[in-house]
Motif scaffolding. Structure first.
Motif, PDB file in Angstrom:
ATOM      1  N   ASN A 131       0.832  -1.205   0.000  1.00 26.56           N
ATOM      2  CA  ASN A 131       0.000   0.000   0.000  1.00 26.56           C
ATOM      3  C   ASN A 131       0.868   1.258   0.000  1.00 26.56           C
ATOM      4  O   ASN A 131       2.041   1.231   0.391  1.00 26.56           O
ATOM      5  CB  ASN A 131      -0.921   0.023   1.238  1.00 26.56           C
ATOM      6  N   ASP A 132       0.267   2.343  -0.448  1.00 29.81           N
ATOM      7  CA  ASP A 132       0.976   3.628  -0.506  1.00 29.81           C
ATOM      8  C   ASP A 132       0.876   4.298   0.864  1.00 29.81           C
ATOM      9  O   ASP A 132       0.110   5.243   1.073  1.00 29.81           O
ATOM     10  CB  ASP A 132       0.353   4.507  -1.592  1.00 29.81           C
ATOM     11  N   ILE A 133       1.682   3.796   1.818  1.00 32.61           N
ATOM     12  CA  ILE A 133       1.701   4.356   3.168  1.00 32.61           C
ATOM     13  C   ILE A 133       2.642   5.565   3.196  1.00 32.61           C
ATOM     14  O   ILE A 133       3.780   5.495   2.722  1.00 32.61           O
ATOM     15  CB  ILE A 133       2.168   3.322   4.204  1.00 32.61           C
ATOM     16  N   SER A 134       2.160   6.675   3.751  1.00 35.69           N
ATOM     17  CA  SER A 134       2.979   7.889   3.817  1.00 35.69           C
ATOM     18  C   SER A 134       3.510   8.167   5.213  1.00 35.69           C
ATOM     19  O   SER A 134       4.607   8.702   5.373  1.00 35.69           O
ATOM     20  CB  SER A 134       2.162   9.099   3.333  1.00 35.69           C
ATOM     21  N   ILE A 135       2.706   7.839   6.258  1.00 35.26           N
ATOM     22  CA  ILE A 135       3.097   8.107   7.648  1.00 35.26           C
ATOM     23  C   ILE A 135       2.875   6.833   8.461  1.00 35.26           C
ATOM     24  O   ILE A 135       1.866   6.150   8.281  1.00 35.26           O
ATOM     25  CB  ILE A 135       2.276   9.264   8.256  1.00 35.26           C
ATOM     26  N   ALA A 136       3.806   6.532   9.364  1.00 34.45           N
ATOM     27  CA  ALA A 136       3.650   5.365  10.242  1.00 34.45           C
ATOM     28  C   ALA A 136       3.907   5.776  11.685  1.00 34.45           C
ATOM     29  O   ALA A 136       4.956   6.351  11.990  1.00 34.45           O
ATOM     30  CB  ALA A 136       4.604   4.254   9.822  1.00 34.45           C
ATOM     31  N   LEU A 137       2.912   5.516  12.586  1.00 36.65           N
ATOM     32  CA  LEU A 137       3.093   5.710  14.029  1.00 36.65           C
ATOM     33  C   LEU A 137       3.426   4.343  14.599  1.00 36.65           C
ATOM     34  O   LEU A 137       2.576   3.438  14.601  1.00 36.65           O
ATOM     35  CB  LEU A 137       1.826   6.290  14.662  1.00 36.65           C
ATOM     36  N   SER A 174      11.199   3.474   1.853  1.00 45.55           N
ATOM     37  CA  SER A 174      12.113   4.416   2.526  1.00 45.55           C
ATOM     38  C   SER A 174      11.530   5.817   2.658  1.00 45.55           C
ATOM     39  O   SER A 174      12.005   6.633   3.464  1.00 45.55           O
ATOM     40  CB  SER A 174      13.445   4.475   1.772  1.00 45.55           C
ATOM     41  N   HIS A 175      10.501   6.128   1.860  1.00 45.64           N
ATOM     42  CA  HIS A 175       9.923   7.483   1.891  1.00 45.64           C
ATOM     43  C   HIS A 175       8.970   7.676   3.069  1.00 45.64           C
ATOM     44  O   HIS A 175       8.573   8.820   3.360  1.00 45.64           O
ATOM     45  CB  HIS A 175       9.141   7.728   0.595  1.00 45.64           C
ATOM     46  N   ILE A 176       8.565   6.603   3.748  1.00 45.65           N
ATOM     47  CA  ILE A 176       7.550   6.692   4.811  1.00 45.65           C
ATOM     48  C   ILE A 176       8.072   7.498   5.998  1.00 45.65           C
ATOM     49  O   ILE A 176       9.190   7.283   6.478  1.00 45.65           O
ATOM     50  CB  ILE A 176       7.120   5.287   5.276  1.00 45.65           C
ATOM     51  N   PHE A 227      11.891  -2.149  13.301  1.00 47.28           N
ATOM     52  CA  PHE A 227      10.864  -2.015  12.266  1.00 47.28           C
ATOM     53  C   PHE A 227      11.151  -0.809  11.360  1.00 47.28           C
ATOM     54  O   PHE A 227      11.100  -0.898  10.116  1.00 47.28           O
ATOM     55  CB  PHE A 227       9.482  -1.870  12.924  1.00 47.28           C
ATOM     56  N   VAL A 228      11.453   0.327  11.976  1.00 44.44           N
ATOM     57  CA  VAL A 228      11.748   1.553  11.190  1.00 44.44           C
ATOM     58  C   VAL A 228      13.001   1.352  10.336  1.00 44.44           C
ATOM     59  O   VAL A 228      13.062   1.788   9.187  1.00 44.44           O
ATOM     60  CB  VAL A 228      11.882   2.765  12.128  1.00 44.44           C
ATOM     61  N   SER A 229      14.021   0.675  10.921  1.00 45.29           N
ATOM     62  CA  SER A 229      15.247   0.408  10.161  1.00 45.29           C
ATOM     63  C   SER A 229      14.946  -0.414   8.911  1.00 45.29           C
ATOM     64  O   SER A 229      15.505  -0.169   7.830  1.00 45.29           O
ATOM     65  CB  SER A 229      16.279  -0.315  11.028  1.00 45.29           C
ATOM     66  N   LEU A 230      14.047  -1.427   9.078  1.00 42.22           N
ATOM     67  CA  LEU A 230      13.667  -2.245   7.934  1.00 42.22           C
ATOM     68  C   LEU A 230      12.924  -1.418   6.873  1.00 42.22           C
ATOM     69  O   LEU A 230      13.123  -1.602   5.658  1.00 42.22           O
ATOM     70  CB  LEU A 230      12.788  -3.412   8.386  1.00 42.22           C
ATOM     71  N   LEU A 231      12.070  -0.496   7.335  1.00 42.01           N
ATOM     72  CA  LEU A 231      11.362   0.380   6.392  1.00 42.01           C
ATOM     73  C   LEU A 231      12.340   1.217   5.568  1.00 42.01           C
ATOM     74  O   LEU A 231      12.247   1.320   4.340  1.00 42.01           O
ATOM     75  CB  LEU A 231      10.413   1.324   7.139  1.00 42.01           C
ATOM     76  N   LYS A 263       0.298  17.636   6.253  1.00 41.41           N
ATOM     77  CA  LYS A 263       0.529  18.798   5.364  1.00 41.41           C
ATOM     78  C   LYS A 263       1.842  18.642   4.605  1.00 41.41           C
ATOM     79  O   LYS A 263       1.953  18.967   3.426  1.00 41.41           O
ATOM     80  CB  LYS A 263       0.538  20.086   6.177  1.00 41.41           C
ATOM     81  N   GLN A 264       2.859  18.136   5.330  1.00 39.60           N
ATOM     82  CA  GLN A 264       4.169  17.937   4.706  1.00 39.60           C
ATOM     83  C   GLN A 264       4.064  16.935   3.551  1.00 39.60           C
ATOM     84  O   GLN A 264       4.660  17.127   2.485  1.00 39.60           O
ATOM     85  CB  GLN A 264       5.172  17.440   5.735  1.00 39.60           C
ATOM     86  N   VAL A 265       3.289  15.851   3.770  1.00 35.39           N
ATOM     87  CA  VAL A 265       3.110  14.858   2.718  1.00 35.39           C
ATOM     88  C   VAL A 265       2.415  15.477   1.510  1.00 35.39           C
ATOM     89  O   VAL A 265       2.811  15.245   0.350  1.00 35.39           O
ATOM     90  CB  VAL A 265       2.307  13.647   3.237  1.00 35.39           C
TER      91      VAL A 265
END
Length: 532
Positions: free
Chosen positions: A47-53, A77-79, A66-70, A124-126
């Protein structure tokens, strides 16, 4: 506005429910939740995920891992990753999160206002990044289209230049023959009626040549190839010379022509005399064409003057047919006439005044027109000029009969020319001056002829079948070097394009003359070449 996909990753379902409820107030987001880090990675890939909490403390794979793998995967890498943690706020944990690729932290228990504000800011940044991305795509497409348009324009320019070169050659070649015959007939015994016929033929050929020059001039101006050649000259003398010409033309039509030069007009200026004459002459010719009765006059006056500069205004007035007010500006457009019926009655290409306007711009001046329909028109050209004290005197060619010019006795000349009329004229001119002439019709025959016989001069047409003049020149020059001889070569070109004339010199030509040529100019060039 397109919704932003936001991933909530936490191993506890209750935390996801509460955070989802909190973020429901944020606009333009689509929340996707998951409690399993491995499943969450698959969601991010698919999926086109832009932000991950991302929750920090999870079994199997913690938040840092998890973030390192992203960030290590180009597809994800853009998330934008935001850590959600209940552990200590010590700097070492903050640094560890940032090193893994996260951009911010949210601390439990979550502050609703801070959480909403931060998530809204990243949404907004996205959107800004998406807008930049689309604008970059649009810019790249515009750049591609500009490059394509530039290439097409360049190709069109080259095609146009090639067409003009071919047109110039094909039309100037027969005109050269006609004008050559005229020069030859002028030096023969003619009665008054025959002289009148000859003058009419001369006038017609010059009119045809003028049309060709108009087409080439406007093309050169539009392509930026037209250059202003500055020199010092007497503007008074130039105007008086024009006065003699146009007085005769006006009298032939039963009109009067007058010229008034104000006392404050300087004697000598620095500019391009040819282009000034072209502008003023075009105005006068236009007025003479469209005036049936009455007069045409030229008024010259200085408007602003200092010690070194002077703004001079040239105004041509006539009592002709006039121009309708609504089409006055139209007359300065290329291929346009003030009235469609004018072309049928008076003829013309509609290029003259368009060239005048462009030349005026090149001379840092401007043109204008006023008219009263049915009662005449007024055309003006105004420009600043440098005032000078002296000018280089021009040498005028004497009207010497061709047979009385210096003879070239014993000179062997090879003429390479595929046009029978032009080779006939050249042969007669050269024989009149005492030359012995051989004729060939292509470059290959010219090369072969030079290997059989030594010539004092070769006259080479640039465009010929089988082998062009340029190729023939190169071959002849190679042969000359091998035999330690030097044969001067004069190329005859119907092209007015500078690059083609320059190509003749690059090929090895010693001089170039254009078609149609003046026999006096041809004699002078031959004299210079054989004297070497």
């Amino acid at each position: 506005m397109k919704p932003v996909n936001l991933l909530l990753l936490d191993d506890k379902e209750e935390n996801i429910i509460s955070l989802s409820a909190l973020l429901s107030e944020v606009e333009h987001i689509n929340i996707i939740s998951c409690t399993d880090p491995n499943e969450a990675l698959k969601i991010c890939w698919r999926n086109d995920i832009s932000i991950a909490l991302v929750d920090v403390q999870m079994p199997e794979i913690n938040g840092f891992e998890f973030v390192s793998l992203l960030k290590s995967n180009p597809k994800t890498s853009h998330i934008i990753a935001i850590m959600v943690t209940a552990i200590s706020k010590e700097d070492k944990y903050l640094v560890k999160g940032l090193e893994s690729g996260a951009v911010d932290y949210l601390y439990k228990p979550l502050n609703p206002e801070i959480t909403i504000a931060k998530v809204s800011s990243f949404v907004k940044q996205v959107h800004i990044q998406e807008e930049i991305k689309y604008k970059n795509i649009a810019l790249e497409e515009s750049r591609r289209q500009l490059i394509q348009a530039k290439e097409e324009a360049e190709q069109a320019r080259k095609s146009k230049e090639m067409f003009l070169a071919n047109m110039s050659h094909e039309i100037r070649t027969p005109i050269n023959g006609i004008m050559g015959i005229i020069h030859m007939l002028r030096n023969s015994s003619l009665d008054e009626e025959q002289k009148d016929w000859l003058n009419r033929l001369d006038s017609s050929s010059n009119s045809l040549l003028l049309i060709i020059n108009d087409i080439l001039d406007i093309s050169k101006i539009d392509s930026g190839m037209m250059k202003i050649e500055y020199e010092s000259f007497s503007i008074h003398q130039k105007l008086m010379d024009m006065n003699k010409i146009f007085k005769i033309k006006a009298e032939d039509k039963g009109l009067s022509f007058g010229m008034y030069i104000a006392d404050n007009v300087p004697e000598y200026i620095k500019s391009d005399p040819l282009r000034i004459q072209q502008v003023i002459g075009n105005f006068i010719s236009n007025s003479l064409k469209f005036t049936e009765n009455g007069e045409v006059s030229l008024i010259v006056e200085a408007k602003e003057q200092t010690e070194s500069t002077c703004k001079i205004k040239f105004t041509v007035k006539d009592t002709g047919i006039g121009i309708r007010t609504e089409v006055v500006e139209k007359i300065f457009l290329a291929f346009e006439q003030g009235d469609d019926g004018i072309t049928k009655k008076f003829g013309g290409t509609g290029l003259g005044l368009a060239i005048v306007k462009r030349l005026a711009t090149l001379l840092n001046g401007e043109v204008s027109a006023k008219s009263s329909f049915g009662n005449g028109s007024e055309f003006s050209f105004e420009a600043p000029f440098e005032v000078v004290d002296k000018y280089a005197t021009e040498t005028e060619s004497e009207n010497t009969p061709l047979a009385d010019l210096n003879r070239f006795e014993g000179i062997n000349v090879l003429v390479a020319e595929d046009n029978d009329l032009n080779s006939f004229i050249l042969t007669n001119l050269l024989q009149t001056w005492g030359c012995r002439v051989d004729i060939v019709k292509n470059g290959r025959d010219a090369v072969n002829k030079t290997r059989e016989k030594k010539y004092n001069l070769i006259m080479m047409d640039t465009h010929m079948p089988i082998m062009s003049g340029f190729e023939a020149i190169k071959e002849i020059k190679k042969n000359d070097e091998a035999n330690n001889v030097v044969t001067p070569i004069l190329t005859i070109s119907a092209s007015v394009l500078k690059h083609e004339q320059a190509a003749a010199y690059e090929a090895g030509a010693d001089s170039v003359i254009g078609k149609p040529f003046n026999p006096l100019d041809l004699h002078e060039k031959i004299e210079k070449l054989i004297s070497k």
